[in-house]
Design a protein around this motif. Structure first.
Motif, PDB file in Angstrom:
ATOM      1  N   SER A 428       5.488  -3.288  -5.154  1.00 56.58           N
ATOM      2  CA  SER A 428       4.259  -3.532  -3.999  1.00 56.58           C
ATOM      3  C   SER A 428       2.690  -3.400  -5.183  1.00 56.58           C
ATOM      4  O   SER A 428       2.576  -3.151  -6.203  1.00 56.58           O
ATOM      5  N   ARG A 430       0.180  -1.960  -4.733  1.00 55.21           N
ATOM      6  CA  ARG A 430      -0.817  -1.292  -5.030  1.00 55.21           C
ATOM      7  C   ARG A 430      -0.020  -0.673  -6.040  1.00 55.21           C
ATOM      8  O   ARG A 430      -0.594   0.620  -6.761  1.00 55.21           O
ATOM      9  N   PHE A 459       9.047  -4.462  -2.891  1.00 53.21           N
ATOM     10  CA  PHE A 459       8.177  -3.701  -3.095  1.00 53.21           C
ATOM     11  C   PHE A 459       8.533  -2.476  -3.839  1.00 53.21           C
ATOM     12  O   PHE A 459       8.825  -1.047  -3.664  1.00 53.21           O
ATOM     13  N   SER A 461       7.927   0.028  -6.726  1.00 55.91           N
ATOM     14  CA  SER A 461       7.143   0.527  -7.394  1.00 55.91           C
ATOM     15  C   SER A 461       7.298   1.628  -8.245  1.00 55.91           C
ATOM     16  O   SER A 461       8.743   1.793  -8.602  1.00 55.91           O
ATOM     17  N   GLU A 464       4.411   5.481  -6.290  1.00 56.35           N
ATOM     18  CA  GLU A 464       4.375   5.498  -5.018  1.00 56.35           C
ATOM     19  C   GLU A 464       4.472   6.511  -4.860  1.00 56.35           C
ATOM     20  O   GLU A 464       6.148   6.932  -3.537  1.00 56.35           O
ATOM     21  N   GLN A 468       3.707   7.265  -0.303  1.00 57.13           N
ATOM     22  CA  GLN A 468       2.816   6.235   0.369  1.00 57.13           C
ATOM     23  C   GLN A 468       2.736   5.100   0.717  1.00 57.13           C
ATOM     24  O   GLN A 468       2.056   4.777   2.244  1.00 57.13           O
ATOM     25  N   GLU A 469       4.014   4.045   0.901  1.00 59.82           N
ATOM     26  CA  GLU A 469       3.536   2.994   1.796  1.00 59.82           C
ATOM     27  C   GLU A 469       4.457   3.057   3.601  1.00 59.82           C
ATOM     28  O   GLU A 469       5.807   4.130   3.736  1.00 59.82           O
ATOM     29  N   SER A 473       1.496  -0.386   6.431  1.00 56.87           N
ATOM     30  CA  SER A 473       0.819  -1.072   4.548  1.00 56.87           C
ATOM     31  C   SER A 473       0.631  -1.306   4.260  1.00 56.87           C
ATOM     32  O   SER A 473       0.250  -2.175   2.824  1.00 56.87           O
ATOM     33  N   MET A 474       2.010  -2.411   4.237  1.00 60.18           N
ATOM     34  CA  MET A 474       2.932  -3.327   3.609  1.00 60.18           C
ATOM     35  C   MET A 474       3.282  -4.892   4.506  1.00 60.18           C
ATOM     36  O   MET A 474       3.511  -5.545   3.853  1.00 60.18           O
ATOM     37  N   VAL A 514      10.122   2.384  -2.526  1.00 55.89           N
ATOM     38  CA  VAL A 514       9.347   2.221  -2.356  1.00 55.89           C
ATOM     39  C   VAL A 514       9.964   3.546  -0.844  1.00 55.89           C
ATOM     40  O   VAL A 514       8.534   4.158   0.215  1.00 55.89           O
TER      41      VAL A 514
END
Length: 1000
Positions: A428, A430, A459, A461, A464, A468-469, A473-474, A514
């Motif tokens: 991800s 972020r 994704f 992570s 996370e 949050q995802e 957002s993806m 995620v």
């Protein structure tokens, strides 16, 4: 025309008509079939998940619920892995009889549901090992100890056993040790070789996550790589192996002088199953020995294959998966000396002391031997581990999937090329590491081998944990991956939910992932996003990828492909290709498959390339140079400077003479010209000199800018461009169609003139809905098509060009993708909103106007997480034949729209609207909008009074070790998942509007 036709013989007319009907009929059938698949995409392109189990925490009933929930939201495949991360052990030991029965149950349920299972190659996620792997069959290093002695006397000393060479990644200790040789060398000769741990394959750290890891090692002929010190000649070395007793005691009459006694032997590398369920922590099997791998499989997959027989071919257990390479490197195996001699043509034993970092004979000789060592180890890994795995999989009716990165000592491209389905991994943008290079590698492999599917672990992570995802957002990163060529998304991760629906969000994979599972608040709505990925992936599996530039990597191992710095648009963790497509190619791939057709380098059944760029290396084996010369002679165009030597000691020094002779013949001379020159050889061309010769900068390749200048001179038009450079692209080509994927890279509305290197009838295909429509506003320019397009934030389309009408020059002003919509009614006033009391919300409450839940005075609304239903009745006086839409305005985070009892679908991305024409009626209309937010709010609320620490949770069936947990009133999740939960206030939530009825 009638006169001409009347003169044609009747049979000819019939044949012409039949041909026309066949050609265009076949084309139309293909087009029609693809459009139908676009509306209702097949499961072959549907996304999948990593289905992770947490160290013995398994439930038969909940496994079925997991699989059924996957099926309900459009997931068609999964990778089955079990790890030990961050949660107490459960009651079911890995590979116990009960565990095996549960795996069989999962296979049978997957068969029932039409879901494909790929089983990992071992416990944990990163290798193939277990407690059944003996030290003799594990990964090994040639290790050594050093003892200084004074000579001119008889030495009687017990030599220390060399220590195991473990790293921070692999440190499973084992007492195993076997001697190989003992040498005496002058004490004055000290280790001087830089980076010997990498060069001698003691270490290969993760390129993605540890700083300063080299994507490739320096050219072995490129200058000094030692820090001074005396060089060791073969005559300086005394082999005293025969003077050491079995107990390690050395009895030797030492000549005059100061000596260093080096005892060399083999030990395990310490690589182990990780992160493994506790019962099966053990050594990794030898990656250079097929017998060791076979014996590992006999204790693992062979047992499960017998238990699950008979199996279906198209569902259930269908694949064998090798995940990211995290076993590190090894530099020894049984029979390596014989294998080395067979492959390299000389005995490696006189060079064993280079393992200690000492220079033998000369700097360049030493570096060449180490190059040969790495090449030999690479070949043994590819043949005895990966090729063996592929044969094993096929023999058992399975396909082989591989993620060839991250500590891979054998070369990412060559290892991945063996797979039936190559896989990348991206984190991800972020919440994790930057691994875009792995996507470029995987797509390159697929483009060169012609394999239609590029999978990816998506994704991933590491922090996370606040959930949050979510789909919107993806979307930007999803589109980035699609544009590069990823066309099978496998989400990391769906953690098995053995605790059931009562405990949500439930069990997680420690702090990783995620959270792509049925414990999510928005899970009942995620199918719409999955269908978008399914449609887009199916389109990106059609035909062949279009790329113009081929980057050849240097020979040798390890090797990670990265393009020139300026070949990508800077965009953080998700940089985009620009103007032209490109791929990386290993020397092995080039020598095995490359041909030349019509001046292009072609890989049969795969992509073709206008030009090949050589690496800035001064060495090249004669075999590779011969292949390049052959390609150029047949018409290939290349950019690059001539090699001067071979990197190997094979046939040394004659090999250098061969390279020099061929290079001078091909380039005309060896010294680069001051300005860029074009050299003709046979039917091909070489470009070199000037700014192309940028070895001093440390760049592996000439700049992308200089390559573009040459493509321009060759009259190769830019593949795609947008006026303001805000649109990313991917390009596929079938026999009758060009397919472009284009996506807005920004979170703003964009109006762009886009130029496509294609002609034909353009159409716009909408992957969010499955709709297709003609484009009539376009123009032709220099063989390309210019289309004005408008994009909402992060919006994407497919633009297709059919070959059945390439003479069209239509420039009518009718925008093909953006429907001009006019407001009909803004839905103002109050809404009846229903929350789920199980999640702490009020069952019915009136919102006098739309508002953010977190600003509401009711604590149950403020901290609510889950789905809430908004209801309103509105009046409509008349309905015409226009298309009508409900525009939701602003939504946090995803919504389902129902009108007059009809479920119209889910809205998850901009422009946040959905067509309602078929459900709209005159008079009263009953509108319902279900909205889901994220878990953050309720988790935060459960950390505060009066909801904090009010429940005791304990599982008497042994899950989570039967331990008791104190938790909040409404939520429960494993503690490791909450370690990085840093939120102080809830997130914007709910339907914020304005909600409008609009029409075109």
């Amino acid at each position: 025309m009638n006169t001409i036709i009347s003169r044609i013989q009747p049979l000819t007319v019939v044949c012409f008509m039949l041909y026309t009907t066949f050609f265009f009929g076949q084309h139309n059938d293909e087009k029609s079939a693809l459009k139908e698949d676009f509306k209702n995409p097949p499961s072959t392109s549907a996304p999948g998940v990593y289905w992770y189990f947490m160290d013995g925490n398994l439930s038969r009933e909940e496994m079925t619920k997991d699989l059924e929930s996957m099926k309900e939201v459009g997931i068609s495949n999964l990778i089955f892995l079990e790890v030990g991360i961050g949660v107490p052990r459960g009651p079911i030991d890995f590979m116990s009889a009960e565990w095996q029965e549960l795996y069989v149950h999962a296979v049978r349920e997957a068969e029932r549901l039409g879901i494909k299972i790929l089983l990992g190659a071992g416990p944990g996620w990163c290798g193939s090992g277990g407690p059944w792997v003996t030290p003799e069959e594990s990964m090994k290093h040639l290790v050594y100890s050093e003892t200084e002695v004074k000579g001119n006397k008889k030495i009687k000393i017990k030599l220390p056993i060399p220590e195991q060479r473990s790293t921070q990644w692999h440190n499973l200790k084992d007492p195993y040790y076997e001697d190989v040789a003992v040498y005496a060398i002058p004490n004055s000769v000290k280790p001087t070789i830089k980076d010997i741990n990498e060069k001698a394959l003691y270490e290969r750290d993760p390129y993605s996550s540890k700083p300063n890891v080299k994507p490739f090692l320096p050219d072995p002929t490129g200058g000094s790589n030692v820090d001074g010190g005396k060089i060791l000649d073969h005559g300086d070395v005394i082999n005293i192996t025969s003077f050491m007793e079995p107990n390690g005691k050395l009895v030797w009459q030492a000549p005059k002088g100061d000596w260093t006694i080096i005892r060399m032997g083999k030990r395990v590398t310490g690589a182990s199953t990780r992160p493994s369920p506790e019962p099966v922590i053990g050594l990794e099997s030898n990656k250079m020995d097929s017998v060791a791998f076979k014996n590992h499989l006999a204790n693992y997959t062979d047992i499960l294959l017998e238990k699950t027989a008979p199996r279906k071919e198209d569902s259930g257990w269908t694949g064998f998966h090798m995940d990211s390479w995290e076993s590190g490197a090894q530099n020894w195996t049984e029979g390596i000396v014989e294998e080395f001699i067979k492959r390299r043509g000389y005995d490696p034993e006189p060079y064993f002391l280079t393992y200690t970092g000492r220079t033998v004979k000369s700097t360049e000789i030493t570096e060449r031997f180490l190059w040969d060592l790495r090449q030999t180890c690479k070949e043994l890994v590819l043949e005895n581990h990966v090729e063996f795995a592929k044969k094993y999989a096929h023999r058992n009716g399975l396909e082989l999937t591989i993620e060839p990165y991250d500590m891979n000592p054998a070369g990412d491209l060559d290892l991945g090329a063996i797979a039936d389905v190559i896989m990348a991994e991206f984190w991800s943008k972020r919440f994790g590491y930057v691994t875009w290079y792995a996507v470029l590698e995987a797509t390159s492999i697929a483009h060169i081998t012609g394999r239609p599917i590029v999978g990816a672990e998506v994704f991933t992570s590491s922090n996370e944990q606040a959930w949050q995802e979510y789909p919107w957002s993806m979307k930007d990163q999803s589109d980035w991956a699609l544009a590069l060529g990823v066309n099978r998304f496998i989400y990391h991760t769906f953690a098995h939910k053995p605790l059931g629906d009562e405990y949500r969000p439930g069990m997680t994979m420690g702090q990783y992932g995620v959270h792509w599972d049925r414990g999510q608040t928005w899970w009942p709505m995620v199918e719409a996003y999955h269908k978008y990925i399914n449609r887009s992936s199916h389109m990106m599996q059609q035909g062949q990828a279009v790329s113009d530039i081929l980057y050849l990597t240097p020979e040798g191992a390890p090797m990670v492909f990265t393009p020139p710095t300026d070949a990508l648009e800077e965009n953080g963790a998700i940089p985009d290709k620009k103007k032209y497509g490109f791929d990386g190619c290993s020397p092995k791939m080039l020598m095995d498959r490359a041909l030349v057709e019509n001046g292009k380098i072609v890989f049969p059944g795969a992509s073709s390339y206008e030009i090949m760029v050589l690496p800035n290396f001064e060495s090249m084996t004669p075999a590779l140079l011969h292949k390049i010369a052959s390609l150029v002679e047949q018409g290939a165009k290349i950019i690059g400077s001539p090699p001067h030597k071979s990197p190997s000691l094979t046939d040394y020094p004659e090999c250098d003479d061969q390279v020099k002779t061929m290079a001078e013949k091909l380039w005309g001379k060896l010294q680069p010209p001051a300005t860029r020159q074009k050299v003709k050889y046979g039917n091909g061309t070489i470009y070199w000199g000037g700014q192309l010769n940028n070895m001093e900068t440390g760049e592996l390749y000439p700049t992308f800018k200089n390559t573009l200048e040459i493509l321009s001179e060759l009259n190769v038009p830019i593949d795609f461009s947008s006026e303001n450079n805000t649109i990313r692209f991917g390009h596929r080509k079938t026999k009758n169609r060009d397919i472009y994927f284009v996506a807005n890279r920004t979170d703003h509305f964009q109006s762009e003139k886009c130029t496509f290197r294609a002609q034909g009838t353009p159409e716009l295909w909408l992957p969010t809905t499955g709709e297709t429509r003609k484009i009539t506003d376009y123009s032709l320019k220099d063989g390309s098509t210019v289309i004005p397009l408008e994009f909402f934030p992060y919006e994407s389309f497919f633009i297709t060009f059919s070959k059945n009408n390439t003479n069209q020059t239509n420039t009518r002003n009718n925008n093909g993708n953006f429907e001009r919509l006019t407001p009909v009614k803004t839905l103002q006033g109050s809404w009846l909103v229903s929350f789920d009391p199980k999640n702490g919300g009020p069952e019915n409450i009136v919102f006098n106007e739309l508002q953010d839940w977190t600003s509401h005075e009711n604590r149950g609304v403020k901290y609510y997480s889950g789905i809430a239903s908004y209801k309103k009745t509105f009046e409509l006086e008349g309905v015409d034949d226009k298309k009508y839409f409900i525009d939701l305005g602003k939504v946090n985070d995803i919504a389902r729209v129902k009108l007059n009892g009809k479920d119209l679908g889910v809205v998850w991305c901009a422009p946040w609207r959905i067509e309602v024409s078929g459900a709209l009626q005159e008079g009263a209309n009953e509108l319902e909008i279900e909205v889901a937010n994220r878990w953050i709010n309720r988790l935060l609320g459960d950390q505060q009074a009066p909801d904090a620490n009010v429940r005791k949770v304990k599982f008497n069936n042994g899950l989570l070790g039967g331990k008791e947990f104190t938790t909040g009133r409404y939520t429960f999740t494993t503690k490791a998942a909450m370690r990085s939960f840093k939120f102080k206030k809830p997130l914007l939530s709910g339907l914020l509007g304005p909600v409008q009825l609009i029409k075109n």
